[in-house]
Design a protein around this motif. Structure first.
Motif, short mmCIF file in Angstrom:
data_model
loop_
_atom_site.label_atom_id
_atom_site.label_comp_id
_atom_site.label_asym_id
_atom_site.label_seq_id
_atom_site.Cartn_x
_atom_site.Cartn_y
_atom_site.Cartn_z
N VAL A 22 -15.39 59.72 44.05
CA VAL A 22 -15.09 58.24 45.03
C VAL A 22 -15.76 57.24 44.11
CG1 VAL A 22 -15.28 57.03 47.09
CG2 VAL A 22 -14.74 59.55 47.17
N HIS A 23 -17.09 57.39 43.91
CA HIS A 23 -17.65 56.27 43.12
C HIS A 23 -17.25 55.85 41.80
CE1 HIS A 23 -21.52 56.68 45.82
NE2 HIS A 23 -20.73 55.90 46.53
N ASP A 24 -16.45 56.58 41.14
CA ASP A 24 -16.03 56.56 39.91
C ASP A 24 -14.46 55.48 40.11
OD1 ASP A 24 -15.90 56.65 37.07
OD2 ASP A 24 -14.93 58.59 37.22
N ILE A 25 -14.04 55.93 41.25
CA ILE A 25 -12.73 55.25 41.54
C ILE A 25 -13.18 53.98 41.96
CG2 ILE A 25 -10.69 55.35 43.05
CD1 ILE A 25 -10.94 58.59 43.01
N ASN A 26 -13.79 53.85 43.12
CA ASN A 26 -14.07 53.00 43.95
C ASN A 26 -15.69 52.52 44.02
OD1 ASN A 26 -14.32 50.49 45.50
ND2 ASN A 26 -13.15 51.54 47.22
N PRO A 27 -16.50 51.99 43.30
CA PRO A 27 -17.81 51.74 43.21
C PRO A 27 -18.40 51.09 44.53
CG PRO A 27 -17.35 50.99 41.12
CD PRO A 27 -15.88 51.18 41.94
N GLU A 82 -18.67 53.10 50.41
CA GLU A 82 -20.04 53.66 50.86
C GLU A 82 -19.53 55.26 51.16
OE1 GLU A 82 -21.54 51.47 53.97
OE2 GLU A 82 -21.88 49.64 53.00
N VAL A 83 -20.32 56.00 50.74
CA VAL A 83 -19.84 57.68 50.77
C VAL A 83 -21.10 58.42 51.50
CG1 VAL A 83 -19.36 59.75 49.75
CG2 VAL A 83 -18.44 57.51 48.92
N GLU A 84 -20.94 58.99 52.64
CA GLU A 84 -21.72 59.89 53.22
C GLU A 84 -21.30 60.99 53.09
OE1 GLU A 84 -23.41 58.95 57.33
OE2 GLU A 84 -21.84 57.21 57.41
N VAL A 113 -10.40 52.41 50.83
CA VAL A 113 -11.29 52.62 52.29
C VAL A 113 -12.66 52.20 51.79
CG1 VAL A 113 -12.01 54.38 53.82
CG2 VAL A 113 -9.70 54.41 53.26
N GLY A 114 -13.07 51.57 52.75
CA GLY A 114 -14.61 51.09 52.48
C GLY A 114 -15.67 51.84 52.72
N HIS A 115 -15.48 52.97 53.49
CA HIS A 115 -16.48 53.89 53.92
C HIS A 115 -15.96 55.18 54.30
CE1 HIS A 115 -20.39 54.50 56.97
NE2 HIS A 115 -20.21 55.58 55.78
N LEU A 116 -16.38 56.19 53.74
CA LEU A 116 -15.85 57.56 53.51
C LEU A 116 -17.33 58.49 54.21
CD1 LEU A 116 -13.68 57.84 50.80
CD2 LEU A 116 -12.97 58.13 53.09
N VAL A 117 -16.99 59.39 55.02
CA VAL A 117 -17.97 60.43 55.51
C VAL A 117 -17.07 61.60 54.87
CG1 VAL A 117 -19.20 61.68 57.38
CG2 VAL A 117 -18.64 59.24 57.47
N VAL A 118 -17.73 62.53 54.08
CA VAL A 118 -17.18 63.70 53.55
C VAL A 118 -18.18 64.88 53.81
CG1 VAL A 118 -15.83 62.53 51.98
CG2 VAL A 118 -18.11 63.38 51.22
#
Length: 277
Positions: free
Chosen positions: A120-125, A128-130, A81-86
């Protein structure tokens, strides 16, 4: 006359060196997959290039980063997934270690939204994570979701608060925002009882029972949920404990992760437009 005298003259050697083609150019010319040697190459085999393109372009919101939410986010990140809002306001505690994807002795005391962002960034740099530090009350739901209306492909409700869950369900039912709501996994032990249903078709889930009643009151027409039809294990409350302490409620190490992974699987397949089984 020697045999070579009738041969065509050799073409002059090019003065420019050949430019190596990219992996995408080679794949396009051969009509083969383009993600060989990447973390999602195995997914492309079964979801197709076009399906993964849709997943990489998608935005998914996960509200609540506990046992269900953190495991769901992990699977979404691994799925490309390219963009996550958590969203979460809690910190990692010792009792979280038995079921939460972000709970380790090394993360105790850290904010859950920050640990999820780093995971998430360690899995898929490239994702984009908000990561939002928010404790959501019912009155906070509409202002939050209104900001993302039309911008998210799916909202996943993985919180415990009934009032906030109802506010999310009401907003989604009114606006058409795609939503999957997780019901309770406490005191459940049998993964084979887990499945998707409309809230009005659920049974044997105490949280779903409350939600059904309140959804009818509010005129909520539909709410897709993941729940377990297993009868909860009955346990007495510890002597002297208040009802608020919920000492008679336990959680298996495998049920919340299965909830989260199952929701993530449904979301990934729907976004990729994988035909239903």
């Amino acid at each position: 006359m020697s045999p070579d005298e009738n041969a065509a003259p050799a073409a002059p050697a090019s003065s420019k060196p050949a430019v190596p083609r990219t992996r995408e150019e080679i794949a396009a010319s051969l009509k083969v997959r383009t993600r060989c040697g990447t973390p999602t190459e195995k997914l492309e085999v079964i979801m197709t290039k076009e399906g993964l393109d849709r997943i990489e372009a998608a935005t998914v919101m996960v509200i609540g980063l506990g046992g269900v939410g953190s495991n769901c986010v992990e699977a979404l990140a691994r799925g490309g997934v390219g963009h996550l809002v958590v969203i979460d306001h809690d910190i990692v505690s010792l009792s979280n270690i038995n079921r939460q994807a972000i709970a380790y002795h090394s993360t105790l005391g850290r904010k859950k939204h920050e640990v999820v962002r780093d995971m998430v960034h360690d899995i898929n740099p490239d994702c984009e994570v908000e990561a939002l530090d928010m404790f959501l009350r019912a009155e906070d739901i509409e202002p939050l979701l209104s900001r993302y209306l039309g911008r998210v492909d799916m909202v996943i409700d993985a919180i415990d608060s009934v009032s906030a869950k109802l506010a999310i369900a009401e907003f989604a039912d009114r606006t058409g925002m795609p939503l999957i709501s997780s019901m309770g996994g406490a005191n459940k032990l049998h993964p084979e009882c887990i499945g998707f249903a409309d809230i009005y078709e659920t049974r044997n889930c105490p949280l779903a029972r409350v939600m059904r009643k309140e959804c009818r009151k509010r005129g909520i027409r539909h709410l897709r949920v993941l729940y377990s039809c297993e009868e909860p294990v009955k346990r007495p409350t510890l002597e002297g404990a208040s009802r608020r302490e919920r000492t008679n409620m336990g959680t298996a190490s495998f049920i919340p992760p299965i909830f989260g992974q199952t929701i993530a699987g449904r979301v990934l397949c729907e976004i990729a437009q994988v035909p239903e089984a």
